[in-house]
Scaffold this motif. Structure first.
Motif, PDB file in Angstrom:
ATOM      1  N   LEU A  50      -2.051   2.351   9.644  1.00  0.00           N
ATOM      2  CA  LEU A  50      -1.460   1.958  10.929  1.00  0.00           C
ATOM      3  C   LEU A  50      -2.594   1.735  11.921  1.00  0.00           C
ATOM      4  CD1 LEU A  50       0.876   1.599  12.983  1.00  0.00           C
ATOM      5  CD2 LEU A  50       0.796   4.083  13.333  1.00  0.00           C
ATOM      6  N   ALA A  51      -2.623   0.548  12.527  1.00  0.00           N
ATOM      7  CA  ALA A  51      -3.643   0.209  13.524  1.00  0.00           C
ATOM      8  C   ALA A  51      -2.959  -0.423  14.727  1.00  0.00           C
ATOM      9  CB  ALA A  51      -4.679  -0.748  12.936  1.00  0.00           C
ATOM     10  N   HIS A  52      -3.732  -0.643  15.791  1.00  0.00           N
ATOM     11  CA  HIS A  52      -3.230  -1.317  16.993  1.00  0.00           C
ATOM     12  C   HIS A  52      -4.201  -2.435  17.362  1.00  0.00           C
ATOM     13  CE1 HIS A  52      -1.141   2.540  17.133  1.00  0.00           C
ATOM     14  NE2 HIS A  52      -0.243   1.971  17.926  1.00  0.00           N
ATOM     15  N   ASP A  53      -3.671  -3.597  17.731  1.00  0.00           N
ATOM     16  CA  ASP A  53      -4.551  -4.693  18.128  1.00  0.00           C
ATOM     17  C   ASP A  53      -5.085  -4.441  19.533  1.00  0.00           C
ATOM     18  OD1 ASP A  53      -2.543  -5.396  19.911  1.00  0.00           O
ATOM     19  OD2 ASP A  53      -2.314  -7.443  19.175  1.00  0.00           O
ATOM     20  N   THR A  54      -5.837  -5.392  20.082  1.00  0.00           N
ATOM     21  CA  THR A  54      -6.495  -5.174  21.376  1.00  0.00           C
ATOM     22  C   THR A  54      -5.517  -5.096  22.536  1.00  0.00           C
ATOM     23  OG1 THR A  54      -6.863  -7.560  21.603  1.00  0.00           O
ATOM     24  CG2 THR A  54      -8.636  -6.260  20.605  1.00  0.00           C
ATOM     25  N   THR A  55      -4.272  -5.497  22.317  1.00  0.00           N
ATOM     26  CA  THR A  55      -3.258  -5.375  23.363  1.00  0.00           C
ATOM     27  C   THR A  55      -2.423  -4.104  23.200  1.00  0.00           C
ATOM     28  OG1 THR A  55      -1.488  -6.543  22.191  1.00  0.00           O
ATOM     29  CG2 THR A  55      -3.092  -7.890  23.393  1.00  0.00           C
ATOM     30  N   GLY A  56      -2.716  -3.325  22.160  1.00  0.00           N
ATOM     31  CA  GLY A  56      -1.963  -2.107  21.910  1.00  0.00           C
ATOM     32  C   GLY A  56      -0.785  -2.280  20.982  1.00  0.00           C
ATOM     33  N   THR A  57      -0.587  -3.473  20.444  1.00  0.00           N
ATOM     34  CA  THR A  57       0.538  -3.722  19.545  1.00  0.00           C
ATOM     35  C   THR A  57       0.258  -3.109  18.175  1.00  0.00           C
ATOM     36  OG1 THR A  57       1.044  -5.807  20.662  1.00  0.00           O
ATOM     37  CG2 THR A  57       1.953  -5.491  18.443  1.00  0.00           C
ATOM     38  N   PRO A  58       1.167  -2.274  17.665  1.00  0.00           N
ATOM     39  CA  PRO A  58       0.934  -1.672  16.348  1.00  0.00           C
ATOM     40  C   PRO A  58       1.173  -2.667  15.216  1.00  0.00           C
ATOM     41  CG  PRO A  58       3.045  -0.965  17.216  1.00  0.00           C
ATOM     42  CD  PRO A  58       2.393  -1.774  18.304  1.00  0.00           C
ATOM     43  N   PHE A  59       0.371  -2.545  14.164  1.00  0.00           N
ATOM     44  CA  PHE A  59       0.582  -3.326  12.954  1.00  0.00           C
ATOM     45  C   PHE A  59       0.044  -2.527  11.781  1.00  0.00           C
ATOM     46  CE2 PHE A  59      -3.673  -4.369  14.228  1.00  0.00           C
ATOM     47  CZ  PHE A  59      -4.377  -4.652  13.072  1.00  0.00           C
ATOM     48  N   LEU A  60       0.320  -2.979  10.577  1.00  0.00           N
ATOM     49  CA  LEU A  60      -0.026  -2.246   9.368  1.00  0.00           C
ATOM     50  C   LEU A  60      -0.988  -3.054   8.504  1.00  0.00           C
ATOM     51  CD1 LEU A  60       3.645  -1.239   8.690  1.00  0.00           C
ATOM     52  CD2 LEU A  60       1.856   0.405   9.299  1.00  0.00           C
ATOM     53  N   ILE A  61      -1.855  -2.352   7.778  1.00  0.00           N
ATOM     54  CA  ILE A  61      -2.817  -2.973   6.875  1.00  0.00           C
ATOM     55  C   ILE A  61      -2.698  -2.303   5.516  1.00  0.00           C
ATOM     56  CG2 ILE A  61      -5.252  -3.384   6.365  1.00  0.00           C
ATOM     57  CD1 ILE A  61      -5.818  -3.298   9.360  1.00  0.00           C
ATOM     58  N   LEU A  62      -2.431  -3.085   4.487  1.00  0.00           N
ATOM     59  CA  LEU A  62      -2.415  -2.609   3.108  1.00  0.00           C
ATOM     60  C   LEU A  62      -3.604  -3.245   2.392  1.00  0.00           C
ATOM     61  CD1 LEU A  62      -1.306  -1.370   0.485  1.00  0.00           C
ATOM     62  CD2 LEU A  62       0.323  -3.283   0.370  1.00  0.00           C
ATOM     63  N   THR A  63      -4.526  -2.412   1.935  1.00  0.00           N
ATOM     64  CA  THR A  63      -5.722  -2.969   1.316  1.00  0.00           C
ATOM     65  C   THR A  63      -6.265  -2.022   0.266  1.00  0.00           C
ATOM     66  OG1 THR A  63      -7.917  -3.931   1.777  1.00  0.00           O
ATOM     67  CG2 THR A  63      -7.302  -1.973   3.019  1.00  0.00           C
ATOM     68  N   GLY A  64      -7.028  -2.598  -0.662  1.00  0.00           N
ATOM     69  CA  GLY A  64      -7.624  -1.840  -1.749  1.00  0.00           C
ATOM     70  C   GLY A  64      -7.707  -2.708  -2.991  1.00  0.00           C
ATOM     71  N   PRO A  65      -8.045  -2.129  -4.135  1.00  0.00           N
ATOM     72  CA  PRO A  65      -8.145  -2.920  -5.366  1.00  0.00           C
ATOM     73  C   PRO A  65      -6.789  -3.412  -5.844  1.00  0.00           C
ATOM     74  CG  PRO A  65      -8.403  -0.581  -5.835  1.00  0.00           C
ATOM     75  CD  PRO A  65      -8.388  -0.713  -4.348  1.00  0.00           C
ATOM     76  N   GLU A  66      -6.778  -4.593  -6.440  1.00  0.00           N
ATOM     77  CA  GLU A  66      -5.545  -5.128  -7.006  1.00  0.00           C
ATOM     78  C   GLU A  66      -5.103  -4.262  -8.184  1.00  0.00           C
ATOM     79  OE1 GLU A  66      -3.897  -9.435  -8.544  1.00  0.00           O
ATOM     80  OE2 GLU A  66      -5.853  -8.766  -9.275  1.00  0.00           O
ATOM     81  N   PRO A  67      -3.836  -3.853  -8.215  1.00  0.00           N
ATOM     82  CA  PRO A  67      -3.360  -3.077  -9.365  1.00  0.00           C
ATOM     83  C   PRO A  67      -3.545  -3.839 -10.672  1.00  0.00           C
ATOM     84  CG  PRO A  67      -1.791  -2.946  -7.562  1.00  0.00           C
ATOM     85  CD  PRO A  67      -2.800  -3.990  -7.172  1.00  0.00           C
ATOM     86  N   ASP A  68      -3.928  -3.119 -11.713  1.00  0.00           N
ATOM     87  CA  ASP A  68      -4.059  -3.710 -13.047  1.00  0.00           C
ATOM     88  C   ASP A  68      -2.762  -3.626 -13.827  1.00  0.00           C
ATOM     89  OD1 ASP A  68      -6.951  -4.367 -13.134  1.00  0.00           O
ATOM     90  OD2 ASP A  68      -7.203  -2.213 -12.871  1.00  0.00           O
ATOM     91  N   ARG A  69      -1.910  -2.682 -13.461  1.00  0.00           N
ATOM     92  CA  ARG A  69      -0.681  -2.457 -14.232  1.00  0.00           C
ATOM     93  C   ARG A  69       0.471  -2.087 -13.289  1.00  0.00           C
ATOM     94  NH1 ARG A  69      -4.256   1.835 -15.738  1.00  0.00           N
ATOM     95  NH2 ARG A  69      -4.599   0.811 -17.740  1.00  0.00           N
ATOM     96  N   GLU A  70       1.669  -2.063 -13.846  1.00  0.00           N
ATOM     97  CA  GLU A  70       2.892  -1.690 -13.130  1.00  0.00           C
ATOM     98  C   GLU A  70       3.107  -2.546 -11.880  1.00  0.00           C
ATOM     99  OE1 GLU A  70       4.453   2.332 -13.365  1.00  0.00           O
ATOM    100  OE2 GLU A  70       2.423   3.047 -13.780  1.00  0.00           O
ATOM    101  N   TRP A  71       2.888  -3.863 -12.011  1.00  0.00           N
ATOM    102  CA  TRP A  71       3.053  -4.761 -10.870  1.00  0.00           C
ATOM    103  C   TRP A  71       4.482  -4.727 -10.326  1.00  0.00           C
ATOM    104  CZ3 TRP A  71       0.190 -10.090 -11.628  1.00  0.00           C
ATOM    105  CH2 TRP A  71      -1.198  -9.866 -11.579  1.00  0.00           C
ATOM    106  N   GLU A  72       5.461  -4.731 -11.197  1.00  0.00           N
ATOM    107  CA  GLU A  72       6.850  -4.771 -10.725  1.00  0.00           C
ATOM    108  C   GLU A  72       7.202  -3.487  -9.962  1.00  0.00           C
ATOM    109  OE1 GLU A  72       8.692  -7.223 -10.521  1.00  0.00           O
ATOM    110  OE2 GLU A  72       8.218  -8.646 -12.119  1.00  0.00           O
ATOM    111  N   LEU A  73       6.786  -2.338 -10.491  1.00  0.00           N
ATOM    112  CA  LEU A  73       7.061  -1.085  -9.800  1.00  0.00           C
ATOM    113  C   LEU A  73       6.285  -1.016  -8.490  1.00  0.00           C
ATOM    114  CD1 LEU A  73       8.757   1.484 -10.256  1.00  0.00           C
ATOM    115  CD2 LEU A  73       6.661   2.589 -11.089  1.00  0.00           C
TER     116      LEU A  73
END
Length: 301
Positions: free
Chosen positions: A89-112
């Motif tokens: 959870l982060a906030h932009d320069t105006t204070g608006t909250p937004f979300l960031i999902l990041t990291g390595p691409e899953p190798d398995r269980e893509w559907e789950l």
């Protein structure tokens, strides 16, 4: 039937949010110029943030295909760079909250995994899910970077004409996530920035800037970009120095410029895909830029 919520753990209570945007990028698939990685990495470095949820990488990753780095000092192991796939959870320069999902691409269980993200999207009341990355194209660095927009609904697209027709390509977790969320009725979109093919293997901050500017145009989120712009200016200066010292590179870039300008005017070619088209003196161009980039890496280390 497996429970998708078993695939992640929450870090405390879920925040109360109103229609936030979720930005995501996974490392491991095509990302010319490291556009997506640099873009979201820049946001995490510049903005205060906290972890909301963390995925179980032991279930999702094949460590032998992408071995994490460990540090050996003299006679013992002293550190382990554990991979992490998390929602922040982060906030932009105006204070608006937004979300960031990041990291390595899953190798398995893509559907789950996509089902687990969908649960979080519902629980966090996410309004839009957006990704960005770079693709190599037959374009010169001396022209504005374009992008191809894609999304689950036509009204989500930015109006940029796509250079693609109907094609079948290797899938990615990012693409599947957009596809599955769209099927559930969520607004999901992405921006594929057109990166000069001869810079695809380098870190190209201009591409990250293009990703974040497209996100701003699409969502209204405002990001601190001065540091990224400084890095982009430095990179362009280094590239111009390399080109000015080589007649072959200068000729090749001029050829790309003429080709690009003709395409923009509609005079020739159906698209600028680097894979489908022989570039002017392409072998020399790629070889000399590879040597240039290797010299940059040596000087920075």
């Amino acid at each position: 039937m497996f429970d998708p919520t078993d695939l992640y753990r929450l870090d405390g209570e879920l925040p109360e949010l109103t229609d936030p945007v979720l930005l995501y990028h996974f490392e491991g698939f095509v990302d010319a110029g490291s556009a997506g990685r640099l873009a979201l990495g820049h946001l995490l470095a510049e903005l205060e943030h906290r972890v909301v949820a963390t995925f179980d990488v032991d279930r999702l990753l094949d460590y032998r295909s992408r071995r994490p780095v460990m540090t050996f000092d003299t006679d013992r192991w002293t550190d382990y760079d554990a991979p992490e796939l998390s929602v922040h959870l982060a906030h932009d320069t105006t204070g608006t909250p937004f979300l960031i999902l990041t990291g390595p691409e899953p190798d398995r269980e893509w559907e789950l995994f996509t089902e687990a993200v969908a649960v979080l999207v519902d629980d966090l009341k996410v309004a839009k899910v957006i990704t960005g990355h770079g693709i190599p194209m037959g374009v010169p660095h001396t022209r504005p970077l374009g992008h191809t927009a894609h999304g689950s609904k036509p009204e989500l697209l930015s109006g940029n004409p796509s250079p693609f027709g109907k094609v079948r390509v290797p899938g990615s977790a990012a693409a599947l996530l957009e596809y599955r969320l769209g099927a559930k009725g969520h607004d999901a979109a992405g921006f594929a920035v057109h990166v000069p093919h001869y810079l695809a293997q380098a870190e190209y901050p201009q591409a990250a800037l293009a990703v974040l500017e497209a996100v701003t145009s699409h969502t209204g989120l405002v990001f601190p970009l001065d540091g990224l712009r400084d890095a982009a200016d430095k990179t362009l200066t280094e590239i111009e120095e390399q080109i000015s010292s080589s007649t072959e590179l200068s000729v090749a870039i001029r050829g790309l410029e003429q080709q690009y300008d003709a395409f923009q005017s509609g005079a020739e070619r159906e698209n600028l895909l680097a894979e489908d088209t022989p570039m002017p003196t392409g072998d020399e161009l790629a070889a000399q830029f590879e040597a240039f980039l290797a010299e940059r890496d040596d000087s920075d280390s």
